[in-house]
Design a protein around this motif. Structure first.
Motif, PDB file in Angstrom:
ATOM      1  N   ALA A 146       0.836  -1.204   0.000  1.00  0.00           N
ATOM      2  CA  ALA A 146       0.000   0.000   0.000  1.00  0.00           C
ATOM      3  C   ALA A 146       0.870   1.254   0.000  1.00  0.00           C
ATOM      4  O   ALA A 146       0.554   2.247  -0.659  1.00  0.00           O
ATOM      5  CB  ALA A 146      -0.929  -0.003   1.207  1.00  0.00           C
ATOM      6  N   TRP A 147       1.969   1.219   0.742  1.00  0.00           N
ATOM      7  CA  TRP A 147       2.901   2.339   0.745  1.00  0.00           C
ATOM      8  C   TRP A 147       3.495   2.557  -0.651  1.00  0.00           C
ATOM      9  O   TRP A 147       3.585   3.685  -1.141  1.00  0.00           O
ATOM     10  CB  TRP A 147       4.013   2.092   1.752  1.00  0.00           C
ATOM     11  CG  TRP A 147       5.180   3.023   1.614  1.00  0.00           C
ATOM     12  CD1 TRP A 147       6.371   2.773   0.984  1.00  0.00           C
ATOM     13  CD2 TRP A 147       5.260   4.367   2.085  1.00  0.00           C
ATOM     14  NE1 TRP A 147       7.187   3.862   1.042  1.00  0.00           N
ATOM     15  CE2 TRP A 147       6.530   4.871   1.709  1.00  0.00           C
ATOM     16  CE3 TRP A 147       4.386   5.192   2.789  1.00  0.00           C
ATOM     17  CZ2 TRP A 147       6.942   6.145   2.016  1.00  0.00           C
ATOM     18  CZ3 TRP A 147       4.793   6.478   3.099  1.00  0.00           C
ATOM     19  CH2 TRP A 147       6.062   6.951   2.715  1.00  0.00           C
ATOM     20  N   ASP A 180      -0.464   5.946  -3.462  1.00  0.00           N
ATOM     21  CA  ASP A 180      -1.660   6.652  -3.027  1.00  0.00           C
ATOM     22  C   ASP A 180      -1.304   7.581  -1.865  1.00  0.00           C
ATOM     23  O   ASP A 180      -0.824   7.136  -0.821  1.00  0.00           O
ATOM     24  CB  ASP A 180      -2.735   5.650  -2.600  1.00  0.00           C
ATOM     25  CG  ASP A 180      -3.995   6.334  -2.125  1.00  0.00           C
ATOM     26  OD1 ASP A 180      -4.091   6.605  -0.914  1.00  0.00           O
ATOM     27  OD2 ASP A 180      -4.876   6.587  -2.958  1.00  0.00           O
ATOM     28  N   ARG A 181      -1.560   8.869  -2.017  1.00  0.00           N
ATOM     29  CA  ARG A 181      -1.084   9.847  -1.039  1.00  0.00           C
ATOM     30  C   ARG A 181      -1.740   9.660   0.323  1.00  0.00           C
ATOM     31  O   ARG A 181      -1.077   9.761   1.364  1.00  0.00           O
ATOM     32  CB  ARG A 181      -1.341  11.260  -1.556  1.00  0.00           C
ATOM     33  CG  ARG A 181      -0.487  11.620  -2.766  1.00  0.00           C
ATOM     34  CD  ARG A 181      -0.741  13.040  -3.227  1.00  0.00           C
ATOM     35  NE  ARG A 181      -0.312  14.012  -2.228  1.00  0.00           N
ATOM     36  CZ  ARG A 181      -0.444  15.321  -2.382  1.00  0.00           C
ATOM     37  NH1 ARG A 181      -1.002  15.817  -3.483  1.00  0.00           N
ATOM     38  NH2 ARG A 181      -0.028  16.159  -1.430  1.00  0.00           N
ATOM     39  N   ALA A 182      -3.038   9.382   0.332  1.00  0.00           N
ATOM     40  CA  ALA A 182      -3.722   9.206   1.613  1.00  0.00           C
ATOM     41  C   ALA A 182      -3.206   7.972   2.336  1.00  0.00           C
ATOM     42  O   ALA A 182      -2.988   7.994   3.561  1.00  0.00           O
ATOM     43  CB  ALA A 182      -5.230   9.115   1.397  1.00  0.00           C
ATOM     44  N   ALA A 183      -3.020   6.872   1.592  1.00  0.00           N
ATOM     45  CA  ALA A 183      -2.509   5.640   2.201  1.00  0.00           C
ATOM     46  C   ALA A 183      -1.100   5.846   2.737  1.00  0.00           C
ATOM     47  O   ALA A 183      -0.770   5.404   3.851  1.00  0.00           O
ATOM     48  CB  ALA A 183      -2.534   4.497   1.181  1.00  0.00           C
ATOM     49  N   ARG A 184      -0.271   6.526   1.979  1.00  0.00           N
ATOM     50  CA  ARG A 184       1.105   6.759   2.422  1.00  0.00           C
ATOM     51  C   ARG A 184       1.146   7.621   3.684  1.00  0.00           C
ATOM     52  O   ARG A 184       1.922   7.357   4.606  1.00  0.00           O
ATOM     53  CB  ARG A 184       1.909   7.411   1.291  1.00  0.00           C
ATOM     54  CG  ARG A 184       2.276   6.450   0.173  1.00  0.00           C
ATOM     55  CD  ARG A 184       2.811   7.187  -1.041  1.00  0.00           C
ATOM     56  NE  ARG A 184       4.065   7.860  -0.780  1.00  0.00           N
ATOM     57  CZ  ARG A 184       5.276   7.330  -0.990  1.00  0.00           C
ATOM     58  NH1 ARG A 184       5.377   6.083  -1.442  1.00  0.00           N
ATOM     59  NH2 ARG A 184       6.369   8.023  -0.751  1.00  0.00           N
ATOM     60  N   SER A 191       2.252   1.799  -3.460  1.00  0.00           N
ATOM     61  CA  SER A 191       1.243   2.061  -4.490  1.00  0.00           C
ATOM     62  C   SER A 191       1.241   3.514  -4.937  1.00  0.00           C
ATOM     63  O   SER A 191       0.780   3.835  -6.032  1.00  0.00           O
ATOM     64  CB  SER A 191      -0.151   1.699  -3.962  1.00  0.00           C
ATOM     65  OG  SER A 191      -0.574   2.644  -2.981  1.00  0.00           O
TER      66      SER A 191
END
Length: 317
Positions: A21-22, A26-30, A24
């Protein structure tokens, strides 16, 4: 030896993160993952990491081949015997990790096959101390290819973790990895036999005594066991570490704690002795210790002067 059951909230002190997920993007996930990592490293100094992409069959095969070596008669292993910091076999009594904390303890109840960085830098003095060839036991001819494949994956994974830690600290993603162009590292295959091999544990004796690691990040592939890993926190004391067979256990070491300005805590831990209700329990861990380039100054501390001093401290005499 009895163990303290995990206190309420212990899971949250050692969270599980999904590295995929990190990665990927995706700014929100990171952002959420970076916040979780920051909280965990301020508490226990430990994480569980899934989504790492390392083949479980590779880890299982390394264990199978290494087990064959560890079960050899002692004279066959003696040919590879070294002291802590060397490349080869660390036999019974070679280490006492509690000494790193200034605590005199009996030797640790384990054996290890130990490997380290071996690609020369071209600097003779540095190479002579930190980049010597590894010793591969002829009695386990499959081990070299298996371990070298694993080590390539461990270095890549460790750099990804350091990128995550850079962001979690509020810095650029390459804040740490700009110092891992030609890093030192260590890799131990730790074998924890039962009492039929090591005898009943002495007072204060562990498979690995209480200590913190010395470098940046440690990536541990471990097995579930009663005589397994415990983690210390100020809030909970000693607790059994959470276990996930699909996850690596990751902790930060002393250099990383210092690099963070002591915002983060070097993960204090120990490995319990063979349990009295399962004295024949046999476990094996694959432990990758990542460091940094020789000559790196970590807030005014020479990284490798520190590392050498700590390695010397845990050598059992």
């Amino acid at each position: 030896m009895t163990t303290q059951p995990p206190a309420p909230g212990a899971e949250s002190r050692i969270p599980t993160i999904d590295l995929s997920a990190w990665l990927s993007g995706d700014r929100a996930a990171r952002a959420a993952i970076a916040q979780t990592v920051d909280r965990a490293l301020r508490s226990a100094g430990f994480l569980l990491v899934r989504g790492h992409g390392v083949d479980p069959e590779l880890r299982a095969r390394i264990r199978d081949v290494a087990r064959g070596f560890f079960h050899l008669p002692a004279p066959a292993k003696d040919a590879y015997a070294v002291k802590v910091g060397g490349r080869g076999w660390l036999g019974p009594g070679a280490e006492a990790n509690g000494y790193a904390e200034g605590t005199e303890t009996p030797p640790d109840l384990k054996e290890s096959l130990s490997f380290a960085a071996d690609e020369p830098t071209g600097n003779p003095a540095v190479d002579a101390e930190w980049f010597l060839p590894n010793a591969w036991p002829g009695e386990a001819p499959e081990l070299k290819d298996l371990v070298e494949t694993y080590l390539t994956q461990m270095r890549s994974l460790s750099d990804r973790l350091l990128e995550l830690l850079g962001v979690a600290l509020g810095e650029d993603e390459d804040f740490f990895t700009r110092h891992t162009g030609h890093p030192t590292w260590g890799f131990n295959i730790n074998w924890y036999p039962g009492t039929e091999r090591v005898g009943p544990p002495l007072a204060g004796q562990f498979r690995i005594g209480p200590h913190t690691d010395f470098g940046t990040v440690t990536v541990l592939d471990r097995q579930r066991g009663k005589g397994g890993l415990q983690v210390f926190t100020d809030d909970g004391g000693w607790e059994d570490a959470p276990f996930d067979p699909d996850a690596f256990t990751v902790n930060i070491g002393d250099l990383m704690a210092r690099w963070s300005g002591e915002r983060w805590s070097s993960g204090r831990h120990r490995v319990l002795p063979p349990p009295s209700d399962a004295p024949a329990e046999e476990l094996m861990s694959l432990v990758y210790f990542y460091e940094c380039d020789p000559g790196t100054s970590v807030r005014g501390l020479d990284s490798h002067t520190y590392l050498r001093g700590q390695l010397d401290a845990i050598t059992s005499s």
